[in-house]
Design a protein around this motif. Sequence first.
Motif, short mmCIF file in Angstrom:
data_model
loop_
_atom_site.label_atom_id
_atom_site.label_comp_id
_atom_site.label_asym_id
_atom_site.label_seq_id
_atom_site.Cartn_x
_atom_site.Cartn_y
_atom_site.Cartn_z
N GLU A 8 9.44 10.46 -0.46
CA GLU A 8 8.25 11.09 0.12
C GLU A 8 7.41 10.07 0.88
OE1 GLU A 8 6.86 14.85 -2.52
OE2 GLU A 8 6.83 12.93 -3.56
N VAL B 125 6.43 10.34 4.86
CA VAL B 125 5.11 10.25 5.51
C VAL B 125 5.23 9.39 6.76
CG1 VAL B 125 2.72 9.47 5.29
CG2 VAL B 125 3.84 10.56 3.35
N ARG C 287 0.85 -1.20 0.00
CA ARG C 287 0.00 0.00 0.00
C ARG C 287 0.88 1.24 0.00
NH1 ARG C 287 -4.46 0.20 -1.27
NH2 ARG C 287 -5.70 1.01 0.43
N LEU C 288 1.64 1.41 -1.07
CA LEU C 288 2.47 2.62 -1.15
C LEU C 288 1.61 3.78 -1.64
CD1 LEU C 288 5.86 1.38 -2.63
CD2 LEU C 288 5.30 2.00 -0.27
N PHE C 289 2.09 5.00 -1.39
CA PHE C 289 1.37 6.19 -1.84
C PHE C 289 1.76 6.50 -3.28
CE2 PHE C 289 2.06 7.01 2.83
CZ PHE C 289 0.84 6.49 3.19
N HIS C 290 0.78 6.53 -4.15
CA HIS C 290 1.01 6.80 -5.56
C HIS C 290 1.42 8.24 -5.77
CE1 HIS C 290 -1.36 3.15 -6.79
NE2 HIS C 290 -1.65 3.29 -5.52
N GLU C 291 1.99 8.50 -6.91
CA GLU C 291 2.34 9.86 -7.30
C GLU C 291 3.20 10.55 -6.27
OE1 GLU C 291 -0.60 11.92 -9.31
OE2 GLU C 291 -1.49 10.07 -10.04
N MET C 292 3.93 9.74 -5.51
CA MET C 292 4.91 10.30 -4.59
C MET C 292 6.19 9.49 -4.78
SD MET C 292 2.45 10.66 -1.28
CE MET C 292 3.32 11.63 -0.09
#
Lengths: 252, 359
Positions: A95, A99, A86-91
């Motif tokens: 980054e 987080v 569950r990585l953060f997209h568009e980062m």
Amino acid sequence: MLEINGLNRRFGGLQAVKDVSFSVREGQIKAVIGPNGAGKTTLFNLISGYLRADSGITSFMGKQIQTMAPHKIARSGISRTFQHIRLFHEMTALENVMVGRHTQSSSGFIAGMFSLPGTRTEEKRIRNRALEIMDFIGIADLADTDATSLAFGQQRGVELARALASDPKLMLLDEPAAGLNMKETAEVAVQITKIRDLGITVLIVEHDMSLVMNISDEIVVLNYGEKIAEGLPLEIQKDSEVIKVYLGDEDA
Amino acid sequence: MPDRRFIHIGFFAGAGIIIQLLTYFTGTGYFLTQLTMSSYYAIVIIGLCMLMGYAGQISIGHAGFFAIGGYLSSAMTTHDLTPFKGSLPVRLLDSIGFLVDRQGLYGEQILHFQPWVSFIFAVLVTVAIAYLIGGPVLKLKGHYLAMATLGFGTIIYSIVIGTPVFGEADGISDVPAFALLPGLTVSGKMSVRIENFYIAWGLMSICMLLLLNLVNSRVGRALRSIHSAEDAANAMGVDTATYKLRIFVISAVFASVAGVLMTHFNGGIGPSEASIMKSVRYVAIVAVGGMANLWGALIMGLVLNFLSLRGYFGSLDDAVFGGILIVIMLFSPKGLLRKETLSYMRDIVLQRGSEEDNA
């Protein structure tokens, strides 16, 4: 450090976790194993606050946490990874790890909007610490890459670094080797031992027996939501109940 | 890299001077009116961009917040309190300097709230309403959130069109000028047209800087993380519910402030400002701008609103924005002006360029 006492959770007619109790001592690597559908991930979601237990008590460092919201549990020093990344997209990878420093920093909306001097120095600290952690996991060279364009194994590394970035006391790793090849699994094993050597307690849910047997100090075995065994890796390997669950009945 | 942000904003503010000079040299000074209004609309749009593009929460009710600001401040600065002059609350308000006198159209005395007082009151009410609405509504996701905010917009529209204090279908006119500071007055008078363009352009630049700062801060990262994986953000200790609510309130305040200032500039407000089509328009512009792209939203907010206000879309005005929304959702649901699309287009152009070189 973590005490689980009589935890129950039912989904409709399915008793996913049934009267499970065990404890995790500070500084150890403890593994929860069991066949598919044994309730391992449910157990993790109960500990980290994503699900509420029907009954039972979870206490962490002497404080009951079974009714706390996930972000509060995270703040109390428990961080986790996810079975499905569950990585953060568009980062970028960096980054994402930054987080992870959320609980260790404090700048709010107003401070952010006005870019107050305090927030800028805090921002630098967050960045430096995140880079340190990526270096520790061995992925510092990926810092500026878009997180979701990374190879699967690298994404697992970013998740691990992100969870580590909060300086947790306890890390919950949900199948950290799922989908990895043998070489990558061996790397994960090294990383987890390194994390333990930092003094961080680790609780792993895992399928991969080789990983678990090699690095765990203690193992809990679940089957159909119930704890069927608990002990040292060697004891678990010899446990007739566990062998039956994993290899099937002799008559079968 | 705060320095680069300041340079960009500096260039942008400077572009305002160039635009003003251009209108002077081309004799198109009358463009300044629409440019001023477009700047106020752009403030709504960058606020919504922050909520939609970065935090991933849609609102099809933002015209409602614009209307709350515009209607409250205009009602308070036009409603005559002279008949109640003897009553205790009015005497109290007057004694602490909250009320001012002015001459009406036929020389009659009108006693009403000082514009700063009504401005602050309108913003406070906006904050309260945004908290009240946002609290329950932001628990919803996707379509459900869209429908709930649509419902909010509809309610505000019904209220302004059905309440005599708000002028019903006529709206409110004769809204006085708003002296922000001595020498800086928000008003539609010809004599302060240029000054007002700079006020609007300057405020827009400041709002933009605040949001750019926010995006690149700890909070901005947390908001973006909510957008892509809310549960993982939670596991990192981000209080997702509170963050969503706060950014909702901030973007509502942006809309409300724009509403107040635009109303003082125009000298009035009508129910169309509260209509659903206005909310849809804001969403469409954020989408064209690239969703998570504040600069794209800002530029598109200026350009499209300017074209619309100048009447280039004719009677198809609303249809153009509806159409934009359909086309974007079909062909580029993540927004048009995005890093990927832009670099893709640059590749095409550069490739073509090198081919020409070879030929």
